[in-house]
Design an enzyme around this catalytic site. Structure first.
Site, PDB file in Angstrom:
ATOM      1  N   ARG A  37      18.537  61.316  20.437  1.00  0.00           N
ATOM      2  CA  ARG A  37      17.332  60.630  19.951  1.00  0.00           C
ATOM      3  C   ARG A  37      17.152  60.783  18.446  1.00  0.00           C
ATOM      4  O   ARG A  37      16.658  59.865  17.787  1.00  0.00           O
ATOM      5  CB  ARG A  37      16.103  61.155  20.688  1.00  0.00           C
ATOM      6  CG  ARG A  37      16.059  60.596  22.088  1.00  0.00           C
ATOM      7  CD  ARG A  37      14.819  61.021  22.807  1.00  0.00           C
ATOM      8  NE  ARG A  37      14.678  60.242  24.030  1.00  0.00           N
ATOM      9  CZ  ARG A  37      14.015  60.647  25.105  1.00  0.00           C
ATOM     10  NH1 ARG A  37      13.416  61.814  25.097  1.00  0.00           N
ATOM     11  NH2 ARG A  37      13.934  59.872  26.163  1.00  0.00           N
ATOM     12  N   LYS A 201      12.970  54.578  44.507  1.00  0.00           N
ATOM     13  CA  LYS A 201      11.863  54.043  45.291  1.00  0.00           C
ATOM     14  C   LYS A 201      11.487  52.607  44.959  1.00  0.00           C
ATOM     15  O   LYS A 201      11.438  52.215  43.798  1.00  0.00           O
ATOM     16  CB  LYS A 201      10.634  54.937  45.096  1.00  0.00           C
ATOM     17  CG  LYS A 201      10.847  56.315  45.686  1.00  0.00           C
ATOM     18  CD  LYS A 201       9.537  57.037  45.911  1.00  0.00           C
ATOM     19  CE  LYS A 201       8.912  57.427  44.593  1.00  0.00           C
ATOM     20  NZ  LYS A 201       7.704  58.209  44.701  1.00  0.00           N
ATOM     21  N   GLY A 354      15.632  55.668  32.847  1.00  0.00           N
ATOM     22  CA  GLY A 354      16.118  56.967  32.397  1.00  0.00           C
ATOM     23  C   GLY A 354      17.336  57.451  33.159  1.00  0.00           C
ATOM     24  O   GLY A 354      18.345  57.843  32.566  1.00  0.00           O
ATOM     25  N   GLY A 377      10.588  54.804  30.903  1.00  0.00           N
ATOM     26  CA  GLY A 377       9.354  54.158  31.357  1.00  0.00           C
ATOM     27  C   GLY A 377       9.061  52.878  30.602  1.00  0.00           C
ATOM     28  O   GLY A 377       8.647  51.867  31.180  1.00  0.00           O
TER      29      GLY A 377
HETATM   30  P1  ADP Z   1      15.767  54.989  36.786  1.00  0.00           P
HETATM   31  O1  ADP Z   1      15.290  56.290  36.187  1.00  0.00           O
HETATM   32  O2  ADP Z   1      17.037  54.519  36.188  1.00  0.00           O
HETATM   33  O3  ADP Z   1      14.679  53.951  36.804  1.00  0.00           O
HETATM   34  P2  ADP Z   1      15.189  55.915  39.445  1.00  0.00           P
HETATM   35  O4  ADP Z   1      14.385  57.033  38.878  1.00  0.00           O
HETATM   36  O5  ADP Z   1      14.462  54.826  40.157  1.00  0.00           O
HETATM   37  O6  ADP Z   1      16.143  55.280  38.321  1.00  0.00           O
HETATM   38  O7  ADP Z   1      16.233  56.457  40.513  1.00  0.00           O
HETATM   39  C1  ADP Z   1      17.173  57.463  40.235  1.00  0.00           C
HETATM   40  C2  ADP Z   1      17.330  58.370  41.404  1.00  0.00           C
HETATM   41  O8  ADP Z   1      17.568  57.633  42.596  1.00  0.00           O
HETATM   42  C3  ADP Z   1      18.497  59.288  41.245  1.00  0.00           C
HETATM   43  O9  ADP Z   1      18.024  60.616  41.119  1.00  0.00           O
HETATM   44  C4  ADP Z   1      19.304  59.099  42.520  1.00  0.00           C
HETATM   45  O10 ADP Z   1      19.782  60.308  43.068  1.00  0.00           O
HETATM   46  C5  ADP Z   1      18.306  58.468  43.450  1.00  0.00           C
HETATM   47  N1  ADP Z   1      18.950  57.706  44.521  1.00  0.00           N
HETATM   48  C6  ADP Z   1      19.807  56.688  44.406  1.00  0.00           C
HETATM   49  N2  ADP Z   1      20.238  56.285  45.625  1.00  0.00           N
HETATM   50  C7  ADP Z   1      19.648  57.082  46.517  1.00  0.00           C
HETATM   51  C8  ADP Z   1      19.699  57.184  47.945  1.00  0.00           C
HETATM   52  N3  ADP Z   1      20.452  56.363  48.669  1.00  0.00           N
HETATM   53  N4  ADP Z   1      18.941  58.133  48.536  1.00  0.00           N
HETATM   54  C9  ADP Z   1      18.190  58.969  47.806  1.00  0.00           C
HETATM   55  N5  ADP Z   1      18.081  58.920  46.465  1.00  0.00           N
HETATM   56  C10 ADP Z   1      18.806  57.986  45.838  1.00  0.00           C
HETATM   57 MG    MG Z   2      14.044  57.841  36.954  1.00  0.00          MG
END
Ligand code: ADP
Ligand code: MG
Length: 397
Positions: A37, A201, A354, A377
């Site tokens: 960063r 989620k 992230g 975010g």
């Molecule tokens: P980002 O930060 O890129 O927006 P998220 O925070 O939504 O992504 O999701 C990242 C998390 O999702 C990771 O920690 C990963 O382990 C989890 N994840 C991905 N696939 C699965 C799965 N099938 N079951 C449980 N967790 C999952």
């Molecule tokens: Mg995340």
């Protein structure tokens, strides 16, 4: 881009107040463990130095209580690292009240091309409250405001929004790149435009799914959120991540995709295990045959093949959310395959979020992407189509 940038204004001889994102990870002794960063802020800082500005930098770090100085959250280590990277002294104003004695004295004595850093903005409660008085105090140090902290642009804080009411306000290079690349992808993309969504989620991504369905030609869904969609299609998901209260929403989105003519792709097979563990025994099953006692932790080989095929010929790809639990090597296969597929695309590839950004870096594909957003975010809110307060506050061209 319709916002003014540092190149649109005269900076020579001016005190320029720059909001950076120096929220770096540190170990227990306060050593910076990743200075990405800080490096990310260098183009803007160097431009200002080279053009004779008096540069006053500010940032937050971590989550101090907001009641004054806390050594653990001091920006002193950042000032030191920045001095090394710039090969030039960075004055540090060690004030618990941020705009204090030191800050006033040092800023008053700055020469053209010199740089100083204020103490952690969040030592003062007024920062996150977007307090007018604190914003005015910050503004009193400068003659021009530059926002270069995309990671906090989705927050209306004193240093990201409030201060812009009292000074001319323009974008630095980092913010300019974020909004020009992501803005084009959303508003005027080279087509076909494909979004890949995954991660944990559905509930974190409600706005993203909804907005992207308005824009994309295809939507690919994998990762943890896919199982709620699979359930919405009438299949069983065993112990996989499922948000029962989002099944109706998933159905709605499936309908929306149909009515918009968006091709929606879900996994056709999945890697399952009985435990959420790095060394759990695992196997591949078709998506309609997930055993009741197993959970899907990655997309399967047929799904990888399908997604790769659908990605061929894409001209713009937006990816948010890993395809599986990539933190565990056994379940990183799908995420790696998609990263590789993106790296081979002859077009624009954008990574937002992230965990997605760290997955792509960890798997070694970072330099193969057009753009990896620096704000988790903030990039999600951007993809939701929301106006970010820290960008809205900047002056129009
Ligand atoms: P980002 O930060 O890129 O927006 P998220 O925070 O939504 O992504 O999701 C990242 C998390 O999702 C990771 O920690 C990963 O382990 C989890 N994840 C991905 N696939 C699965 C799965 N099938 N079951 C449980 N967790 C999952
Ligand atoms: Mg995340």
């Amino acid at each position: 881009m319709n916002k003014k940038t540092i190149e649109d204004v005269e900076v020579r001889g001016k005190k320029v107040l720059v909001r950076c994102d120096f929220n770096v990870p540190q170990d227990s002794e306060g050593n910076i463990t990743d200075d990405t960063r800080i490096r990310g802020a260098l183009p803007t800082i160097k431009y200002l130095m080279a053009n004779g500005a008096k540069v006053i930098l500010m940032s937050h770090l971590g989550r101090p209580k907001g009641v004054g100085y806390e050594k653990k959250y001091s920006l002193k280590p950042v000032a030191d690292r920045l001095s090394q990277l710039l090969n030039s002294n960075v004055y540090f104003a060690e004030d618990g009240d941020v705009v204090g004695e030191n800050a006033k004295k040092i800023s008053a004595g700055l020469k053209d091309g010199e740089v100083m850093l204020l103490e952690n903005l969040r030592f003062v409660k007024g920062e996150t409250k977007n307090d007018k008085e604190f914003a005015k105090k910050l503004a009193s140090l400068g003659e021009l405001y530059v926002n270069d902290a995309f990671g906090t642009a989705h927050r209306a804080h004193a240093s990201t929004a409030g201060v812009a009411e009292y000074l001319p306000a323009v974008a630095g290079y980092l913010i300019e790149k974020e909004i020009s690349v992501m803005g084009k992808a959303l508003n005027n993309p080279d087509r076909p435009l494909i979004a890949i969504l995954g991660g944990a989620k559905v509930s974190d991504k409600i706005g993203v799914i909804n907005n992207l369905l308005e824009k994309v030609d295809k939507l690919i869904i994998g990762g943890g959120m896919a199982y709620t969609f699979v359930k919405a299609m009438g299949m069983e998901v065993g112990k996989s991540l499922l948000e029962a209260d989002k099944i109706d929403y998933a159905k709605e989105m499936i309908e929306k995709a149909k009515s918009k003519g968006v091709k929606l792709l879900l996994p056709v097979d999945t890697v399952v295990a009985k435990e959420f563990k790095a060394d759990a025994e695992h196997s591949v099953v078709d998506i309609n045959s997930i055993p009741a006692d197993a959970m899907g932790l990655d997309i399967g080989p047929k799904t990888i093949e399908l997604f790769e095929k659908e990605l061929k010929g894409a001209k713009t790809v937006i990816w948010n959310g890993p395809m599986g639990v990539f933190e565990m090597p056994a379940f990183a296969v799908g995420t790696r395959a998609i990263a590789k597929a993106l790296s081979e695309i002859d077009g624009t590839t954008i990574i937002g979020g992230g965990d997605s950004a760290s997955a792509v870096k960890q798997l070694g594909y970072a330099d193969k992407m057009t753009h990896i957003s620096t704000g988790g975010g903030a990039s999600l809110e951007f993809l939701e189509g929301r106006e970010l307060p820290g960008i809205a506050a900047l002056n129009d061209k």
